[in-house]
Write a protein that holds these residues in place. Sequence first.
Motif, short mmCIF file in Angstrom:
data_model
loop_
_atom_site.label_atom_id
_atom_site.label_comp_id
_atom_site.label_asym_id
_atom_site.label_seq_id
_atom_site.Cartn_x
_atom_site.Cartn_y
_atom_site.Cartn_z
N LYS A 1 11.78 6.49 -10.54
CA LYS A 1 10.59 7.31 -10.41
C LYS A 1 9.38 6.57 -10.97
O LYS A 1 9.47 5.88 -11.97
CB LYS A 1 10.81 8.60 -11.19
N PHE A 2 8.24 6.72 -10.28
CA PHE A 2 7.00 6.19 -10.82
C PHE A 2 6.52 7.08 -11.97
O PHE A 2 6.84 8.27 -12.01
CB PHE A 2 5.91 6.18 -9.75
N ARG A 3 5.75 6.46 -12.86
CA ARG A 3 5.07 7.28 -13.85
C ARG A 3 3.83 7.87 -13.17
O ARG A 3 3.39 7.37 -12.14
CB ARG A 3 4.66 6.40 -15.04
N TYR A 4 3.30 8.95 -13.77
CA TYR A 4 2.21 9.62 -13.08
C TYR A 4 0.99 8.72 -12.92
O TYR A 4 0.39 8.65 -11.85
CB TYR A 4 1.83 10.88 -13.85
N ASP A 5 0.64 7.99 -13.99
CA ASP A 5 -0.53 7.13 -13.89
C ASP A 5 -0.28 5.98 -12.92
O ASP A 5 -1.19 5.51 -12.24
CB ASP A 5 -0.92 6.58 -15.27
N GLN A 6 0.99 5.55 -12.83
CA GLN A 6 1.30 4.49 -11.86
C GLN A 6 1.10 4.97 -10.44
O GLN A 6 0.59 4.24 -9.58
CB GLN A 6 2.74 4.02 -12.05
N ILE A 7 1.49 6.23 -10.19
CA ILE A 7 1.31 6.76 -8.83
C ILE A 7 -0.16 6.80 -8.48
O ILE A 7 -0.59 6.38 -7.40
CB ILE A 7 1.92 8.17 -8.75
N MET A 8 -0.96 7.30 -9.44
CA MET A 8 -2.39 7.41 -9.16
C MET A 8 -3.02 6.03 -9.00
O MET A 8 -3.86 5.81 -8.13
CB MET A 8 -3.09 8.17 -10.30
N ARG A 9 -2.61 5.07 -9.84
CA ARG A 9 -3.20 3.74 -9.74
C ARG A 9 -2.80 3.08 -8.42
O ARG A 9 -3.62 2.49 -7.73
CB ARG A 9 -2.73 2.87 -10.92
N LEU A 10 -1.50 3.22 -8.10
CA LEU A 10 -1.03 2.63 -6.84
C LEU A 10 -1.80 3.21 -5.67
O LEU A 10 -2.22 2.48 -4.76
CB LEU A 10 0.46 2.91 -6.69
N GLY A 11 -2.03 4.52 -5.70
CA GLY A 11 -2.70 5.15 -4.58
C GLY A 11 -4.16 4.76 -4.47
O GLY A 11 -4.60 4.24 -3.45
N TRP A 12 -4.90 5.00 -5.55
CA TRP A 12 -6.36 4.87 -5.46
C TRP A 12 -6.83 3.43 -5.59
O TRP A 12 -7.84 3.06 -5.02
CB TRP A 12 -7.05 5.72 -6.52
N LYS A 13 -6.13 2.63 -6.41
CA LYS A 13 -6.65 1.30 -6.70
C LYS A 13 -6.06 0.23 -5.81
O LYS A 13 -6.62 -0.86 -5.69
CB LYS A 13 -6.39 0.93 -8.16
N ILE A 14 -4.88 0.46 -5.23
CA ILE A 14 -4.26 -0.59 -4.42
C ILE A 14 -4.18 -0.17 -2.96
O ILE A 14 -4.72 -0.84 -2.07
CB ILE A 14 -2.85 -0.92 -4.97
N LEU A 15 -3.54 0.97 -2.70
CA LEU A 15 -3.27 1.30 -1.30
C LEU A 15 -4.54 1.74 -0.56
O LEU A 15 -4.73 1.37 0.60
CB LEU A 15 -2.20 2.40 -1.23
N LEU A 16 -5.42 2.50 -1.23
CA LEU A 16 -6.63 2.93 -0.54
C LEU A 16 -7.54 1.76 -0.19
O LEU A 16 -7.97 1.64 0.97
CB LEU A 16 -7.37 3.98 -1.38
N PRO A 17 -7.85 0.84 -1.15
CA PRO A 17 -8.65 -0.32 -0.76
C PRO A 17 -8.00 -1.15 0.34
O PRO A 17 -8.68 -1.59 1.27
CB PRO A 17 -8.77 -1.12 -2.05
N LEU A 18 -6.69 -1.33 0.24
CA LEU A 18 -5.99 -2.09 1.28
C LEU A 18 -6.18 -1.44 2.64
O LEU A 18 -6.47 -2.11 3.64
CB LEU A 18 -4.50 -2.19 0.96
N SER A 19 -6.04 -0.10 2.69
CA SER A 19 -6.21 0.58 3.97
C SER A 19 -7.62 0.41 4.50
O SER A 19 -7.81 0.19 5.70
CB SER A 19 -5.91 2.08 3.81
N LEU A 20 -8.62 0.52 3.59
CA LEU A 20 -10.01 0.39 4.03
C LEU A 20 -10.28 -1.01 4.58
O LEU A 20 -10.88 -1.17 5.64
CB LEU A 20 -10.96 0.69 2.87
N VAL A 21 -9.80 -2.02 3.83
CA VAL A 21 -10.01 -3.40 4.27
C VAL A 21 -9.36 -3.61 5.63
O VAL A 21 -9.94 -4.21 6.54
CB VAL A 21 -9.43 -4.38 3.23
N ASN A 22 -8.16 -3.06 5.77
CA ASN A 22 -7.45 -3.20 7.04
C ASN A 22 -8.22 -2.54 8.16
O ASN A 22 -8.33 -3.09 9.27
CB ASN A 22 -6.07 -2.57 6.91
N LEU A 23 -8.79 -1.36 7.88
CA LEU A 23 -9.53 -0.65 8.92
C LEU A 23 -10.73 -1.48 9.38
O LEU A 23 -10.96 -1.66 10.58
CB LEU A 23 -9.99 0.71 8.38
N VAL A 24 -11.47 -2.01 8.39
CA VAL A 24 -12.66 -2.80 8.74
C VAL A 24 -12.27 -4.04 9.54
O VAL A 24 -12.83 -4.33 10.59
CB VAL A 24 -13.42 -3.19 7.45
N LEU A 25 -11.26 -4.77 9.03
CA LEU A 25 -10.83 -6.00 9.71
C LEU A 25 -10.36 -5.69 11.13
O LEU A 25 -10.71 -6.39 12.09
CB LEU A 25 -9.72 -6.68 8.92
N THR A 26 -9.56 -4.61 11.25
CA THR A 26 -9.06 -4.26 12.58
C THR A 26 -10.21 -3.96 13.53
O THR A 26 -10.23 -4.42 14.69
CB THR A 26 -8.13 -3.04 12.49
#
Lengths: 225, 412
Positions: B378-403
């Motif tokens: 299980k992830f820790r709660y802060d890890q889930i939030m960090r993974l979501g907002w700081k890693i996965l969301l920027p990655l998705s945005l960058v991917n959207l722009v590049l695409t």
Amino acid sequence: MGTQRGKNKGFENLVDGQVLPQPAYQGEFTEGEIVQYYNPESMTWAERIYLPYVLAGLGLTAKVFLRNMVTWFVWLTYWVRGKGAEAKRGATTIYYPHEMRPDFSPVNRGKHILTMRDNDDPQCVACYMCATACPAFCIHIVAGEHPDPAIEKYPVRFDIEIDKCIFCGYCEEACPVDAIRLTTDVHLVDYKRERMVYDREYLLTWKPTYVEEEHVYPGDRPRKS
Amino acid sequence: MDWAFLVVAIMNLSFVLGVLLNLGGVLTWVERKQGAVMANRIGANRAYIPIPIPQKGGGVKWSKRFTVMGLWHGIADGAKMIMKEDYTPPFVDKYIYNIAPWFAVVPVLVTFAVIPFGGPFQPGIMLSDVFGLVGADFASEWVMALFGERTFQMQLADLNVGLLFVFAVGSTGIFSAALAGWASNNKYSLLGALRSSSQMISYEVFMGMAILGLVVIYGTVDMNLIAQMQGDVWFGFLPKWGIFLQPHMFFIFMAALMAENKRVPFDMPEAESELVAGYFTEYSAMKMGLFMMAEFIEIAVIAGLLTALFFGAYHVPGVHGAGDAFYWAAHPELTPGNYVFGMEVPHVVVVVGRVGSFLAKLLFFCWFQILIRWTLPKFRYDQIMRLGWKILLPLSLVNLVLTAVVVLLIGG
């Protein structure tokens, strides 16, 4: 500062970056060294984004899963031919008590039995040799006078506190008339401590504590206490 | 009244409900057994249906060996939950407490409505072929009179806003956790509800972001069109599946979907080791069972979504049906028909093969999700939030722009 994990126990109150005036322990610090009270960032970039190691872990568990499934299917081809016991199974589980481990010793010392004469009387002559030899003091005998003068004595009561027994087998060795023996039966469990005292009648039945056909689990056996 | 459409709708509905509800039960068994096999264990195998065996000396002995590898455990679970006392604690808000479990089940079932699970098919031709084979000519004529040569979609609702519908309905799933936790009037439930609300809202943000890259490439949110566009091949061998267009987004999208499902490793809302059972601590009997059922059905729905968007939905490379309007429009040199690697086959072969291929892919992703559930801690709660907002969301945005840039440059 907060609650940083101290690398050096006993120095939690020092301020980070403080210059120690003298060596704290022999060999711990040299004078003038700057003390760090937190562990350096040890995770690499790949570890911090989780994904490579998540995939590695998934690969490992998937490998175990597929290996076990292949083993099960090979076992199935044996099982349909009635030779399921010969093939390797995909699990290390052993269906206790339906089956015993293959390395279970055939001369294992387990539950006691009392041997019988031809007329179903106990062979025991109540000589107290076993009770004397018992290092756990778990054998309790009450002797009575036997009608046959050649036998002299017989056990009116013969109780073994099986929960105290250490299964050393000294009683078996001490017995002069081969009246007490240890079987390989190891399913010695019960829900009540009182029922862990095996009386003369129960020891004379030789009944195994677990019978596969009756599908009775150890501890469920019907027995008058 | 369009009877043909009604008949097809009922066929589709019974197929989808039959597959989903049964998978909800079977997946509980799969979860137990797969976890056992992964850990060199045997797993649950004690539930049995007693079989009476008459004995020679008279009387009947009840055999306990009819266990079918523990398959009855799911039925035993369901029977237990239905027959248990349905206890409503006195301190809860009765109305919301009772309605919350339905917010868990309904969105999950409704989401599957837009997933194309079999592609275009012509029931008239298909069924008359089958009936002709068994010699029931009157039935052939009857289905031909009913359906003609019309093409229908194997999809419950052919919405042109398909993907938006998925997000719209999927986000109502948050209500179940939030309402259940709030109405329960219990600190554990409330904490679980708060966690689940924040987690699901966070992960919904980039669940949409992650899939936008594919939407830009396909130029539509219609699930049926997206599925049809994946039926072609590149360079003669590589299927035009979403996974080959945006492989990195597949992982992010799946992580977001699994976080929506609130299962390990994203099981913050429940967190058995911390919050008893999270937002459904106060629930018992079948109300709790509804939460569990929704969880297991959602595994199948997630697998269906992943299949439809990234793995070519029902398509098998080299198989083309007569109803594939998109494919035949893209290849005007070919004659429309039913082909398996260039060989002409009856329509029913293509249809059955495609439904089978969709189910196979769906089951694979169910297996994959359960593999993840039994592998990762299980992830820790802060890890889930960090993974979501700081890693996965920027990655998705960058991917959207590049695409978007790439699509603009090469002209879609």
